[in-house]
Write an enzyme that holds these catalytic residues in place. Structure first.
Site, PDB file in Angstrom:
ATOM      1  CB  THR A 103      24.648  33.275  22.159  1.00 16.04           C
ATOM      2  OG1 THR A 103      25.529  33.679  21.221  1.00 16.04           O
ATOM      3  CG2 THR A 103      23.379  32.497  21.974  1.00 16.04           C
ATOM      4  NE  ARG A 106      28.943  30.820  27.810  1.00 15.31           N
ATOM      5  CZ  ARG A 106      28.109  29.649  27.094  1.00 15.31           C
ATOM      6  NH1 ARG A 106      28.579  29.358  26.008  1.00 15.31           N
ATOM      7  NH2 ARG A 106      27.074  29.460  27.317  1.00 15.31           N
ATOM      8  CB  SER A 147      28.036  26.255  27.583  1.00 11.54           C
ATOM      9  OG  SER A 147      27.213  25.189  27.290  1.00 11.54           O
ATOM     10  CG  HIS A 148      29.765  24.329  23.917  1.00 15.42           C
ATOM     11  ND1 HIS A 148      29.009  25.408  24.357  1.00 15.42           N
ATOM     12  CD2 HIS A 148      30.411  24.755  22.915  1.00 15.42           C
ATOM     13  CE1 HIS A 148      28.911  26.231  23.406  1.00 15.42           C
ATOM     14  NE2 HIS A 148      29.992  26.078  22.661  1.00 15.42           N
ATOM     15  CE  LYS A 163      22.790  30.662  31.550  1.00 17.38           C
ATOM     16  NZ  LYS A 163      21.893  30.047  30.599  1.00 17.38           N
ATOM     17  CG  ASP A 212      26.319  21.382  27.555  1.00 14.42           C
ATOM     18  OD1 ASP A 212      25.695  20.859  28.045  1.00 14.42           O
ATOM     19  OD2 ASP A 212      26.376  22.563  27.290  1.00 14.42           O
ATOM     20  CG  ASP A 217      25.729  24.450  30.540  1.00 12.99           C
ATOM     21  OD1 ASP A 217      26.111  23.968  29.688  1.00 12.99           O
ATOM     22  OD2 ASP A 217      25.105  25.632  30.461  1.00 12.99           O
ATOM     23  CG  ASP A 237      22.824  23.976  28.471  1.00 11.00           C
ATOM     24  OD1 ASP A 237      23.772  23.407  28.074  1.00 11.00           O
ATOM     25  OD2 ASP A 237      22.767  25.292  28.451  1.00 11.00           O
ATOM     26  NE  ARG A 238      25.547  23.592  23.594  1.00 14.15           N
ATOM     27  CZ  ARG A 238      26.396  24.106  22.568  1.00 14.15           C
ATOM     28  NH1 ARG A 238      26.632  23.421  21.477  1.00 14.15           N
ATOM     29  NH2 ARG A 238      26.237  25.606  22.582  1.00 14.15           N
ATOM     30  CB  THR A 268      21.006  31.581  17.531  1.00 12.89           C
ATOM     31  OG1 THR A 268      20.875  30.941  16.366  1.00 12.89           O
ATOM     32  CG2 THR A 268      22.112  30.825  18.600  1.00 12.89           C
ATOM     33  CD  GLU A 275      19.267  27.275  20.717  1.00 17.82           C
ATOM     34  OE1 GLU A 275      19.636  28.405  20.035  1.00 17.82           O
ATOM     35  OE2 GLU A 275      19.595  27.325  21.631  1.00 17.82           O
ATOM     36  CD  GLU A 276      22.525  24.766  15.186  1.00 23.27           C
ATOM     37  OE1 GLU A 276      23.355  24.023  14.822  1.00 23.27           O
ATOM     38  OE2 GLU A 276      22.871  25.802  15.800  1.00 23.27           O
ATOM     39  CB  SER A 277      23.733  24.560  18.966  1.00 20.46           C
ATOM     40  OG  SER A 277      22.740  25.158  19.813  1.00 20.46           O
ATOM     41  CE  LYS A 282      21.837  24.595  25.106  1.00 18.07           C
ATOM     42  NZ  LYS A 282      22.153  26.206  24.958  1.00 18.07           N
ATOM     43  NE  ARG A 336      27.777  28.831  16.200  1.00 10.02           N
ATOM     44  CZ  ARG A 336      28.891  28.056  17.131  1.00 10.02           C
ATOM     45  NH1 ARG A 336      29.520  27.245  16.342  1.00 10.02           N
ATOM     46  NH2 ARG A 336      29.047  28.408  18.307  1.00 10.02           N
TER      47      ARG A 336
HETATM   48  C1  VG1 Z   1      25.621  28.503  20.706  1.00  6.91           C
HETATM   49  C2  VG1 Z   1      24.670  27.708  19.889  1.00  6.91           C
HETATM   50  C3  VG1 Z   1      23.307  28.214  20.348  1.00  6.91           C
HETATM   51  C4  VG1 Z   1      23.179  28.009  22.006  1.00  6.91           C
HETATM   52  C5  VG1 Z   1      24.411  28.880  22.437  1.00  6.91           C
HETATM   53  C6  VG1 Z   1      24.484  28.517  24.194  1.00  6.91           C
HETATM   54  O1  VG1 Z   1      25.590  29.934  20.455  1.00  6.91           O
HETATM   55  O2  VG1 Z   1      24.651  28.113  18.750  1.00  6.91           O
HETATM   56  O3  VG1 Z   1      22.211  27.518  19.717  1.00  6.91           O
HETATM   57  O4  VG1 Z   1      21.979  28.358  22.538  1.00  6.91           O
HETATM   58  O5  VG1 Z   1      25.621  28.290  21.911  1.00  6.91           O
HETATM   59  O6  VG1 Z   1      24.442  27.218  24.229  1.00  6.91           O
HETATM   60  P1  VG1 Z   1      26.637  30.708  19.362  1.00  6.91           P
HETATM   61  O7  VG1 Z   1      26.045  32.179  19.506  1.00  6.91           O
HETATM   62  O8  VG1 Z   1      27.962  30.248  19.634  1.00  6.91           O
HETATM   63  O9  VG1 Z   1      26.309  30.045  18.042  1.00  6.91           O
HETATM   64  V1  VG1 Z   1      25.339  26.646  25.792  1.00  6.91           V
HETATM   65  O10 VG1 Z   1      25.222  24.872  25.836  1.00  6.91           O
HETATM   66  O11 VG1 Z   1      26.739  27.129  25.208  1.00  6.91           O
HETATM   67  O12 VG1 Z   1      24.808  27.491  26.897  1.00  6.91           O
HETATM   68 CO    CO Z   2      25.523  24.412  27.663  1.00  9.40          CO
END
Ligand code: VG1
Ligand code: CO
Length: 542
Positions: free
Chosen positions: A17, A21, A112-113, A125, A276, A278, A280-281, A343, A362-364, A375, A495
Site C-alpha cells: 500500500t 516494508r 510508518s506506524h 518508498k 505516527d 513518519d 502522516d497520521r 486504500t 482515510e479511515e486509518s 497525508k 481488516r
Molecule cells: C494502511 C491503511 C491505509 C494507509 C496505509 C499507509 O494500509 O489502511 O489507509 O494509507 O496503511 O499508511 P493497509 O494496506 O495496511 O490497510 V502509513 O501511515 O502506514 O504510510
Molecule cells: Co504513516
C-alpha cells in the site's frame, strides 16, 4: 569512483500500500536495500543531473540506508541530493520539500506506524516530482525491475556527515543537508491562522501532543510550542528514537491509550492529538470525545473555510472506499465533487494534481489536502486548532453540532492481525466467490442490497485498479467491507470496516460498538472470520 556491483534478484520486493516494508533483518540481507533502490532508479527516466530528496522517520537502520541511497544516487547520475539533517524528514515534510524545490522526486525511508528496532520493521518508498507516492504504474514497474536486477551502481564516497547542515560535493554530486523542519513550519504558517491559535493558547487553551518518540517531535516542538506559544510540556515523547521507545508509533486507541485515558479523565486538557512513525497520521481526541478519523475528515472539510489557506472553499473531497460516508454528506451540502478511491494515498495524487479535490482522507487516521501530496498528521492537528480557535468552541461542541446537522455515521474497523497468510487468502477468495449469491439474502434480519469487489476507475488518467476490497451493502445504507492489509510484515491482517448511518439526533450518543453490534455479527456470519482465523476477537479495534 563508481562501482558496478553484481547482485541477484530477491523475489519479495513487491511494494505494498505504501512502499516496500519488511523486517529489518530482511533489509539487512546482502544488497537487499541496494537492489530495491537501484530498481527504483531503473524504473525512472530523465533524472540525470536532477535533484533527489532523501529522508526518513529516524527508525533503526535509517542512517545506514540513507548513506547507501546517497552513494547510489551519485553513481546513477543525480546532480544533487537534499537530505534531512540526521536523516530525518517526516513523510509530509519530504513531500513538501520535493514540491517546493521542484526536485525530480524523493526516497522516503519509513515503515510508518509499524514498530522499529533491530527485529522490527523498515521500509523504502519512492515519491514522484509532484511530491506524492509513486502511482501503481510506477510501483509495478519497480517490482518488474527487482525481479530481473543483475547489478547496481554505487559511488565510493565514504560516509557523508548527515548531521551537519550545509553543502558538500561528493562523487561528482552535490549533497545538501537541510533543516527538516523550517520549510514545513513555514508552509503550516501560510495555511493557518496562527494569530488566532496563539491567542487561544494565551487565554488558557490547553492541549497534549504525543509524538510517540517518532518523527513529528521536532516539528511539533517548533510549531506548537515555539511558534504558537503553547506551554512548554505540551509536546510529549518528542525525541525521535530508533525504536520509538519500544512502542508501536501508531496513534490509535490501543497504542495511544494513555492519551485517550487522559482525555477522558477529570483533568483532561482541551484537546489531545498524536501522530505516527513518519508523521502522516493523526489521532484527534477532544476533551471527553474521541473523533473517529472518518468523522474528522468530514468535520475538517465542513469547517476548512475558517482557515486562511482554504477560505476560497473546496474544489472537492476524496476519501478511500472503506472510509465512512460522513464526508459525502459534507460534499453534497457544499455542492462539490466527492471521489471514492482505493486504500492508499497514492490514489489521491491525480485528483489533487487535477484540482478536482482539495481535502482527502482515510479511515486509518490519514487526512490531508492539496498543500502536499501525502497525508499530514500535524496539518490535521493545526486545522482542528484553527477551527476551534475561530469558532471559540470545544471539539465536543463541533462534533455534536456536526452530527446534528449531517447525521452520524457510526463507524469502526476491526483488525485481525498476523493471521496465517493461507487462511486469510482463503477467506477472501471464498468471499469473492460467493459475492454473486449474496444480494437479496438476509443476515441478522438485514437484507443485502449488493455486494462487489471494489474497482477504481481513475477519472484523470483512466487507469483501472481492481480487487480493492469486498463491499457488502445492506438495504438502508449500512455496509461492511473486507480487505487484506498491504502494509504488514508478518502474516496477513484482515481488516473489517463496519458502518451504519444514524440520522436521528436522539440516537447520536450510543457507544459505537453497541450501535454497530448487529453489523459486526453479520460481518462474522458472512465471512466466517472467527472460525476461519481461530480468533474469538479482533486484535485491534479502532
Ligand atoms: C494502511 C491503511 C491505509 C494507509 C496505509 C499507509 O494500509 O489502511 O489507509 O494509507 O496503511 O499508511 P493497509 O494496506 O495496511 O490497510 V502509513 O501511515 O502506514 O504510510
Ligand atoms: Co504513516
Amino acid at each position: 569512483m563508481i562501482r558496478t556491483v553484481a547482485t541477484k534478484p530477491y523475489p519479495d520486493q513487491k511494494p505494498g500500500t505504501s512502499g516496500l516494508r519488511k523486517k529489518v533483518p530482511v533489509f539487512q540481507q546482502e544488497h537487499y536495500a541496494e537492489n530495491f533502490i537501484q530498481s527504483i532508479f531503473d524504473a525512472l527516466e530523465g533524472f540525470k543531473g536532477k535533484t533527489l530528496v532523501i529522508g526518513g522517520d529516524g527508525r533503526f537502520y535509517n542512517r545506514e540506508v540513507i548513506q547507501k541511497a546517497i552513494a547510489m544516487a551519485a553513481a546513477n547520475g543525480f546532480g544533487k541530493v537534499m537530505v534531512g539533517q540526521g536523516g530525518i524528514l517526516s513523510t509530509p515534510a519530504a513531500s513538501h520539500v520535493i514540491r517546493k524545490y521542484k526536485t525530480f522526486g524523493g526516497i522516503i525511508l519509513s515503515a510508518s506506524h509499524n514498530p522499529g528496532g533491530p527485529h522490527e520493521d523498515f521500509g523504502i518508498k519512492y515519491n514522484a516530482g509532484n511530491g506524492g507516492p509513486a502511482p501503481e504504474k510506477l510501483t509495478d514497474a519497480i517490482f518488474e525491475k527487482t525481479k530481473a536486477i543483475a547489478s547496481f551502481k554505487i559511488a565510493d564516497i565514504g560516509p557523508i556527515d548527515i548531521d551537519k547542515i550545509g553543502t558538500v560535493e561528493a562523487g561528482g554530486m552535490t549533497v545538501e543537508i537541510i533543516d527538516p523542519v523550517t520549510d514545513y513550519a513555514e508552509l503550516m504558517e501560510s495555511l493557518f491562522d496562527f494569530d488566532a491559535i496563539r491567542a487561544n493558547f494565551k487565554y488558557g487553551f490547553r492541549m497534549r501532543f504525543d509524538a510517540m518518540h517518532a518523527v513529528t517531535g521536532p516539528y511539533a516542538k517548533e510549531i506548537l510550542e515555539r511558534r504558537l506559544g503553547a506551554p512548554n510540556g505540551t509536546c510529549r515523547n518528542f525525541k525521535p528514537l530508533p525504536d520509538f521507545g519500544g512502542h508501536h508509533p501508531d496513534p490509535n486507541l490501543v497504542h495511544a491509550k494513555h492519551l485517550y485515558d487522559e482525555m477522558m479523565g477529570p483533568d483532561a486538557p482541551d484537546f489531545g492529538a498524536a501522530s505516527d512513525g513518519d508523521g502522516d497520521r493523526n489521532l484527534i481526541i477532544g476533551k471527553g470525545i474521541f473523533v473517529t478519523p472518518s468523522d474528522s475528515v468530514a468535520m475538517l472539510a465542513a469547517n476548512a473555510h475558517l482557515a486562511p489557506g482554504y477560505k476560497q472553499g473546496l474544489k472537492g473531497i476524496a476519501r478511500s472506499m472503506p472510509t465512512s460516508g460522513a464526508a459525502d454528506r459534507v460534499a453534497e451540502k457544499l455542492g462539490v465533487g466527492i471521489y471514492e478511491t482505493p486504500t492508499g494515498w497514492k490514489f489521491f495524487g491525480n485528483l489533487l494534481d487535477a484540482d478536482m479535490a482539495t481535502i482527502c482522507g482515510e479511515e486509518s487516521a490519514g487526512t490531508g489536502s492539496n498543500h502536499v501530496r501525502e497525508k499530514d498528521g500535524l496539518w490535521a492537528v493545526l486545522l482542528w486548532l484553527n477551527i476551534l480557535a475561530v469558532r471559540g468552541e470545544s471539539a465536543k461542541q463541533v462534533v455534536t453540532e456536526h452530527w446534528a446537522t449531517y447525521g452520524r455515521n457510526y463507524y469502526s474497523r476491526h483488525d485481525y492481525e498476523e493471521v496465517e497468510t493461507e487462511r486469510a487468502n482463503a477467506l477472501v477468495d471464498e468471499l469473492r466467490a460467493k459475492l454473486g449469491s449474496l444480494p437479496g439474502t438476509s443476515v441478522r434480519g438485514m437484507t443485502i442490497a449488493s455486494a462487489d469487489d471494489f474497482a477504481y476507475h481513475d477519472p484523470v488518467d483512466g487507469s483501472v485498479s481492481k480487487n480493492q476490497g469486498i463491499r457488502v451493502l445492506f438495504e438502508g445504507g449500512s455496509r461492511v467491507v473486507f480487505r487484506l492489509s498491504g502494509t504488514g510484515t508478518s502474516g496477513a491482517t484482515i481488516r473489517v470496516y463496519i458502518e451504519r448511518y444514524e440520522p436521528d439526533k436522539s440516537r447520536h450518543d450510543l457507544d459505537t460498538q453497541v450501535a454497530l453490534a448487529d453489523l459486526i455479527a453479520a460481518a462474522d456470519d458472512i465471512a466466517d472470520i472467527k472460525s476461519r482465523t481461530g480468533r474469538n476477537k479482533p486484535s485491534v479495534i479502532t
